[in-house]
Structure formats: structure tokens, C-alpha cells
Design an enzyme around this catalytic site. Structure first.
Site, PDB file in Angstrom:
ATOM      1  N   LYS A 199      55.588  48.344  29.503  1.00 19.87           N
ATOM      2  CA  LYS A 199      56.676  48.187  30.890  1.00 19.87           C
ATOM      3  C   LYS A 199      55.888  47.231  31.561  1.00 19.87           C
ATOM      4  CE  LYS A 199      54.299  52.002  33.082  1.00 19.87           C
ATOM      5  NZ  LYS A 199      54.334  53.258  33.445  1.00 19.87           N
ATOM      6  N   TYR A 225      41.000  30.267  56.747  1.00 17.78           N
ATOM      7  CA  TYR A 225      42.050  30.702  57.636  1.00 17.78           C
ATOM      8  C   TYR A 225      41.401  31.879  58.528  1.00 17.78           C
ATOM      9  CZ  TYR A 225      45.932  28.210  55.461  1.00 17.78           C
ATOM     10  OH  TYR A 225      46.882  27.348  55.158  1.00 17.78           O
TER      11      TYR A 225
HETATM   12  C1  PLP Z   1      53.145  53.835  32.686  1.00 17.60           C
HETATM   13  C2  PLP Z   1      53.116  55.293  32.280  1.00 17.60           C
HETATM   14  C3  PLP Z   1      52.291  55.729  31.390  1.00 17.60           C
HETATM   15  C4  PLP Z   1      50.792  54.965  31.001  1.00 17.60           C
HETATM   16  O1  PLP Z   1      49.950  55.085  31.910  1.00 17.60           O
HETATM   17  P1  PLP Z   1      48.495  54.583  31.950  1.00 17.60           P
HETATM   18  O2  PLP Z   1      47.791  55.222  33.120  1.00 17.60           O
HETATM   19  O3  PLP Z   1      48.578  53.093  31.978  1.00 17.60           O
HETATM   20  O4  PLP Z   1      48.116  55.038  30.618  1.00 17.60           O
HETATM   21  C5  PLP Z   1      52.054  56.835  30.840  1.00 17.60           C
HETATM   22  N1  PLP Z   1      53.448  57.743  31.038  1.00 17.60           N
HETATM   23  C6  PLP Z   1      54.355  57.552  31.917  1.00 17.60           C
HETATM   24  C7  PLP Z   1      55.573  58.155  32.106  1.00 17.60           C
HETATM   25  C8  PLP Z   1      54.352  56.140  32.703  1.00 17.60           C
HETATM   26  O5  PLP Z   1      55.003  55.963  33.540  1.00 17.60           O
END
Ligand code: PLP
Length: 378
Positions: A51, A272
């Protein structure tokens, strides 16, 4: 005659300014980390989390590099799932946010995407119509995150309702998600595992519990599938320790150049808001990176950064295009390479200094950064 061409014809590679930041994605490190996940999974199947453009690493690139190393992929949205199919990925693809209408369910069915049902409104929306081949669905059980998923009390009814839909295969797969598996206190995760097992005894489909932290720290959690994300990219899944403790290698390295070196007088303030005051006359380096590239603006004085192979620190406020660094005791000249994070500096150290997590730094790389995909070391 003008030689001006429409903007969209000017490709990114032609337009590269060699001084600009570059993001190197090491596919060998990615595959190495997948092998680590495979080993700790002990026969359980791997759904690689890709994702958010594979945590900023490039979804199609990552998925193609991992396709023969994992058993499936996991995305958040239907559009991400469709993009994976368009990239030629044929493995199973789980869509965490599922579908919210019959039209979306039809799109999922057409692409053999596997939606998660986490809320009753999704079951209502899909209704009683069929979609040609029935959907393989996942039902989310909320065992303690209290964000999405059916409560243990609602679960049996949701399972029966989903099973009964004409457009969905009976006996959906079941998953849950850990809220605290990255923390030293094990009790919340142990409770989630117990509750999952108690609630799903009657379910005959496949099951999945573990993210990266769960996979590494809770080998007894079980499930048919595990869902590693951050560990594949070489980030530390835990709030303590380092990624190297688990033999994970950084996949993303962010480099750029030193574009100026100057002397700042004692008492002069830099950048800044004048957030850094030189305690003595000192050399200051100016680095071509900023929040416009995705470097975290909240990185304070002292955030580590590697200049010409030597560890230095950020001084003064991060601006859109530039960062200033402390060059006291450092051999460096204009044109030298600066590494913001990667194989010489764990991203987790930068994230911690900036008050965030590696996930966010990876995801927020901007389109201005040039990308290069390599295979360095397996
Ligand atoms: C993003 C996600 C993962 C992966 O999590 P990591 O901490 O990056 O291993 C697994 N399960 C769900 C439901 C997620 O949203």
C-alpha cells in the site's frame, strides 16, 4: 520557430538536475528482507504490504521484484489493487478497505481482488446480487485496535451474513490487526491473539493476524498468512532496538549533494527563525534537500546526516529546498555526497530525531526526487 515543447513531453530523466536529491531503491535488499520474513514465517504464507506506493518505494517495481518471493500482496484501496493487476501481478491481492458499493464489488470481482469487510455498511451495500465469479472475501475482527473491524459480539452474525451473500464465497477468510505489537509490553498483543482464537474457532477459511512486529515477536500467533510491510523495506518494526538486530537491510537510500560551504561567525544565527546560534566561528554546509523533497521539516538541530561518509548533524530549520549542517571536524567540500538515510544511516534514527516513524519518512518522498532502482547486495 520555438523549441519549446509541451510540458508533458519533457521527461523526468531529461529534466534531472544532477545536484538534486536521488532515491536509490535496492531490490536485492528488498529480496533479502523478504527471505528473512519467509524464514520467520515458518511455513505461513506471505502477503507483502505494498500500500501507499509500497511505502514510497514504487508499488509496481516492488511487486515485480517480490512476485516470486511472496504468496500475495496487500493494498489499502481498490484503486491500488487495480494498479497491481495493471502492472501484471497475478497473485492474490487483499484490499484492506474493501468495497463500499455494488459497482466497487464488481470491479474487485473482475480483477480477482479480495476485499476486506470491516463494517456492516459494506455487507449492506454489496447486497444480494452476483458478480459472475464470487468474490473471495476477508472479514475483519476487531480484537483491540478499535479502529475498523467487527467486535467479537458482532462477529458471528457478520460472518453468517457475509457467507450468505450470493456474490461472495461462503466461509470468508478472517483477519485481525495488532495495535501494540511494536511495544515492549506483550500483554495487549497476547490478549488480541487469544481473543482472535476464541472468536474464530468455528471459521473454516484462512486466517491472518501478524504485521511485521507480530511476525517477528509473536511466533505463537499463528494464522495461515502473515502481512509484513515495514520489515520488507528494512525499517525497524519496533520502538526499541534496530532493524539490523533482525538482519534487515535498508532498501531506500536518500542521497544528495553539498552545494555550499561557508564560515559562520560566533553568535550568528542560521536559517529561518534563527533556530541555531553558532557557539563559535564554524564551518556550515548547505545541502540540497528540504521538505519539498520529503525531508522532514520537524527534524531539529542534531538530527543525524552523513556528509562525505562522515556523520554530521542538521543545524537550523529545514527549509523547502535546503538543509544546513554542522561541518566542525568534518572533511567536506562542495559537490560531496550527502546521505540523509540509507545504508550509512538507519532511517529509524532520522525518524526518531524528527519525532516520527520510518513509515512516514518513506511514504512522504516527493515527486521532485529522482528515483533509481538498483540491485546491490543480496
Ligand atoms: C499496513 C498493514 C500491515 C503491515 O504493517 P507493518 O507494520 O508495515 O508490517 C499489516 N496489516 C494491516 C492491516 C496493515 O494495515
Amino acid at each position: 520557430m520555438s523549441d519549446l515543447r509541451p510540458l508533458q513531453e519533457i521527461t523526468h530523466t531529461e529534466a534531472i538536475d544532477l545536484r538534486r536529491p536521488e532515491l536509490t531503491i535496492d531490490l536485492a535488499a528488498l529480496r533479502h528482507n523478504a527471505a528473512v520474513a519467509r524464514q520467520v514465517a515458518k511455513g505461513r504464507k506471505l502477503l507483502a504490504a505494498v500500500k501507499a506506493d509500497a511505502y514510497g518505494h514504487g508499488m509496481a517495481t516492488v511487486a515485480r521484484a517480490l512476485r516470486d518471493r511472496v504468496d500475495g500482496f496487500m493494498v489499502a484501496t481498490l484503486g491500488e489493487g487495480e494498479a497491481l493487476r495493471l502492472a501484471g501481478i497475478t497473485q492474490r491481492v487483499l484490499v484492506l478497505q474493501g468495497v463500499m458499493s455494488q459497482a466497487e464489488a464488481r470491479r474487485a470481482a473482475r480483477r480477482f481482488l479480495e476485499p476486506v469487510f470491516h463494517h456492516a455498511s459494506q455487507i449492506d451495500a454489496v447486497g444480494t446480487v452476483g458478480f459472475g465469479l464470487p468474490l473471495t472475501a476477508w472479514l475483519k475482527l476487531d480484537t483491540g485496535m478499535h479502529r475498523v473491524g467487527f467486535t467479537p459480539e458482532e462477529f458471528a452474525q457478520a460472518y453468517a451474513r457475509l457467507s450468505a451473500l450470493r456474490g461472495v464465497r461462503p466461509n470468508p477468510n478472517v483477519l485481525t490487526h495488532f495495535a501494540c505489537a511494536d511495544e515492549p509490553d506483550r500483554a495487549p498483543t497476547d490478549d488480541q491473539i487469544t481473543l482472535f482464537k476464541q472468536t474464530t474457532t468455528e471459521c473454516s477459511g484462512e486466517t491472518s493476524l501478524c504485521n511485521s512486529a507480530g511476525l517477528l515477536a509473536y511466533p505463537h500467533a499463528g494464522g495461515d498468512w502473515v502481512r509484513p510491510g515495514i520489515m520488507l523495506y528494512g525499517g525497524n518494526p519496533f520502538i526499541t532496538g534496530t532493524a539490523a538486530d533482525w538482519d534487515l537491510k535498508p532498501v531506500m537510500t536518500l542521497t544528495t549533494q553539498l552545494i555550499a560551504v561557508r564560515e559562520v561567525q560566533a553568535g550568528e544565527r542560521v536559517g529561518y527563525g534563527g533556530k541555531f546560534t553558532a557557539p563559535a566561528t564554524m564551518p556550515v554546509g548547505v545541502v540540497s534537500i528540504g521538505y519539498g523533497d520529503g525531508y522532514p521539516r520537524h527534524a531539529p538541530n542534531g538530527t543525524p546526516i552523513v556528509v562525505n561518509g562522515q556523520r554530521s548533524q542538521v543545524i537550523g530549520r529545514v527549509s523547502m529546498d535546503l538543509v544546513t549542517v554542522d561541518l566542525r571536524g568534518i572533511q567536506a567540500q562542495v559537490g560531496d555526497t550527502v546521505q540523509c538515510w540509507g545504508d550509512q544511516l538507519p532511517i529509524d534514527e532520522v525518524a526518531q530525531a524528527a519525532g516520527t516513524i520510518s513509515y512516514e519518512l518513506m511514504c512522504q518522498m516527493s515527486g521532485r526526487v529522482t528515483r533509481r532502482v538498483v540491485e546491490v547486495s543480496e
